[in-house]
Write an enzyme that holds these catalytic residues in place. Structure first.
Site, PDB file in Angstrom:
ATOM      1  CE  LYS A   1      -4.058  -1.461   2.648  1.00 54.64           C
ATOM      2  NZ  LYS A   1      -3.674  -3.012   3.178  1.00 54.64           N
TER       3      LYS A   1
ATOM      4  CG  HIS B   1      -4.550  -6.196  10.322  1.00 49.28           C
ATOM      5  ND1 HIS B   1      -3.710  -7.092   9.685  1.00 49.28           N
ATOM      6  CD2 HIS B   1      -4.220  -5.003  10.132  1.00 49.28           C
ATOM      7  CE1 HIS B   1      -2.425  -6.116   9.290  1.00 49.28           C
ATOM      8  NE2 HIS B   1      -2.916  -5.041   9.345  1.00 49.28           N
TER       9      HIS B   1
ATOM     10  CD  GLU C   1      -6.617  -0.286  12.222  1.00 44.11           C
ATOM     11  OE1 GLU C   1      -6.655  -1.541  11.500  1.00 44.11           O
ATOM     12  OE2 GLU C   1      -5.871   0.484  12.025  1.00 44.11           O
TER      13      GLU C   1
HETATM   14 ZN    ZN Z   1      -1.788  -3.297   9.523  1.00 42.86          ZN
END
Ligand code: ZN
Length: 428
Positions: A74, A221, A224
Site C-alpha cells: 500500500k 489484524h 482496530e
Molecule cells: Zn496493518
C-alpha cells in the site's frame, strides 16, 4: 558522515560506545573484524594496539531494528489516493479503488523497493509485510514479494502475510488461492482481519486448520476500533488454546482492548497470555485513524493496553504499519521514529530501557528471525548515534545516524520521492 569518521580498514575499534546491557547503559570498546564483532570489552580495558579507532565519547550504539507489521504493497500511494477525511472507512474504500486501478506487478514492485530502501537506510534488518490478498491481487503481489525477498536477501529479511477480511474466508477460491500463493511464494505464514461477524469462529477455525496442516504461523489484524464490543482478540486466543496451536501467532492493533472495562480487559489479557500470542501496537497509525471525527478534538490516543499486556508477560512490540497511504498519511519505514513516537504516545519511558526490546528483540522473537544483538561473533550490524542518553536520542530525529552493516557504513540515503514520479498517478 556527520561527525563519524568510519575507519576504512577491515579491523577497527568502536571506542567508548554506550550500549544497553539489560536495564543499564555500559560503556564499551567494540573490535570489528571484517563483518563481525570480534571483541566487546569495558571501555579502555583492552589494548587493541594500532587498530584504527572511531572515538564515540559515550554516544549510543543500537542494534538494528525489526519491523514486525508493515504494508509495503500500500505504501506511498497517497498522492493519487489521499484519504479525504482521515476516516477508517474512507481509507478502506480509497485503497480498494486504487488497488483495482493501479496495483500491477510493476507498480507494487516499485513502491516496495522504495519502502525497503527507506527501511534499510534507517537501520532495519527484518520486515514483515501484509499483502492485500483478495481475489486476483494475491496472484500479483505474492510473486512480486518473492522477487523482492530474493533481491533484498542479506540486507533485509522479508516475510509476508496475506491480508483479507474473515468475512471473505469462504468466498469461492479464496482459501485455495491463499494456500497456493503462500506455499509457492510466501513465508509459511497466513493471516486475516478479524471482525465481530457470525462466521468469525468458523473462519478462524478454517484458517487455523490450514496453518496446522501446513505447519505455518499466523498473523491477525485484530479489533482496530474504539468500539469496546469488538472482542475478537479473546476469540483468537481461545481458538489457539482449544486447538493447541503449535505455531507462532502475532496479533496487531487490539485497540478496543484499551476501551473495555477493567474486568473484561483482564480476562482477555489472561487468555492472550495463556495462548502465547505476541502483540504488536501500531502507535502512529492508531493515533492518526482512531477517535477522528470532523470538528472534534480527539480524546484518546488509539493504542492498545500495551503496558498491561507486557506486565502479564505477553511478548509486546511496536511497528510502522502504513506509510503514506490512506491509512496513515506519513511515515518513512523508520523504526527510530516509531520508537520515538511510541515513547510519546504509549509512555514507553520510566524506564526507557524496559521498552528497548520492543523494536528489536521482541519482534525478532515473534517473527522467528535472529535477534539483533551487539555481542561477540554477531554480524557487525549497528546504528551509531550522536545521543548519549535517551532524551537526547528521542528529542531529535537522528537524521545524522550512521548505519553500519557487515562492518561497512551505509552511504546511500533514503530514496527521493521523485523516484516515484514515473509511476502512474504519482507525479507531482
Ligand atoms: Zn496493518
Amino acid at each position: 558522515m556527520s561527525g563519524f569518521q568510519i575507519a576504512k580498514a577491515s579491523r577497527w575499534v568502536v571506542a567508548d560506545a554506550r550500549v544497553l546491557q539489560g536495564a543499564e547503559f555500559a560503556r564499551v570498546d567494540m573490535l570489528i573484524d571484517a563483518d563481525r564483532i570480534a571483541a566487546l570489552a569495558p571501555a579502555g580495558s583492552q589494548d587493541f594496539g594500532e587498530t584504527p579507532r572511531l572515538p564515540l565519547a559515550g554516544r549510543i550504539v543500537l542494534p538494528p531494528f525489526v519491523d514486525a507489521h508493515t504494508h509495503l504493497d500500500k505504501g506511498h500511494i497517497w498522492r493519487r489516493a489521499p484519504n479525504r477525511d482521515g476516516q477508517f472507512r474512507t481509507a478502506i474504500e480509497t485503497v480498494a479503488a486504487d488497488r483495482a486501478a493501479h496495483w500491477s506487478a510493476a507498480d507494487v514492485a516499485a513502491r516496495m523497493e522504495f519502502s525497503l530502501s527507506c527501511a534499510y537506510a534507517r537501520g532495519t534488518r527484518a520486515v514483515r509485510t501484509h499483502l492485500d490478498s483478495l481475489g486476483a491481487q494475491a496472484r500479483i503481489s505474492f510473486p512480486v514479494f518473492a522477487q523482492m525477498r530474493a533481491r533484498w536477501k542479506g540486507r533485509i529479511e522479508l516475510q509476508a502475510s496475506p491480508l483479507f477480511g474473515v468475512d471473505m474466508m469462504f468466498e469461492p477460491g479464496q482459501l485455495e488461492t491463499i494456500e497456493e500463493m503462500v506455499a509457492e511464494y510466501g513465508s509459511g505464514l497466513v493471516g486475516a482481519v478479524t471482525y465481530m461477524i457470525p462466521q468469525l469462529q468458523d473462519s478462524l477455525d478454517a484458517l487455523f486448520a490450514l496453518a496446522e496442516r501446513r505447519g505455518w504461523n499466523l498473523d491477525f489484524h485484530v479489533d482496530e476500533t474504539a468500539d469496546p464490543e469488538a472482542r475478537t482478540l479473546g476469540v483468537v486466543a481461545e481458538t489457539a488454546i482449544r486447538r493447541k496451536f503449535p505455531g507462532k501467532i502475532l496479533v496487531g492493533h487490539c485497540c478496543s482492548l484499551a476501551r473495555q472495562d477493567d474486568d473484561t480487559r483482564a480476562r482477555v489479557i489472561d487468555k492472550v497470555t495463556q495462548a502465547g500470542l505476541s502483540v504488536v501496537s501500531l502507535p502512529m497509525c492508531n493515533m492518526f485513524l482512531q477517535d477522528r471525527q470532523p470538528g472534534r478534538t480527539p480524546r484518546w490516543r488509539g493504542v492498545t493496553a500495551l503496558h498491561e499486556l507486557k506486565a502479564a508477560g505477553v511478548n509486546t512490540m511496536i511497528a510502522s504499519d502504513n506509510t503514506r497511504d490512506p491509512f496513515y498519511a506519513y511515515g518513512d519505514m523508520d523504526m527510530l521514529e516509531v520508537w520515538r513516537e511510541g515513547v510519546r504516545i504509549l509512555h514507553l519511558d520510566y524506564p526507557f530501557a524496559d521498552w528497548a526490546g520492543a523494536v528489536a528483540e521482541n519482534p525478532a522473537r515473534a517473527l522467528g528471525v535472529a535477534p539483533p544483538r551487539l555481542a561477540v561473533g554477531e554480524p557487525a550490524d549497528f546504528i551509531l548515534t550522536q545521543a548519549r542518553g535517551f532524551t537526547e536520542l528521542f528529542s531529535r530525529p537522528q537524521s545524522d545516524r550512521v548505519v553500519v552493516r557487515d562492518g561497512v557504513a551505509l552511504t546511500a540515503p533514503a530514496p527521493s520521492y521523485a523516484d516515484l514520479d514515473s509511476l502512474e498517478g504519482l507525479a507531482p
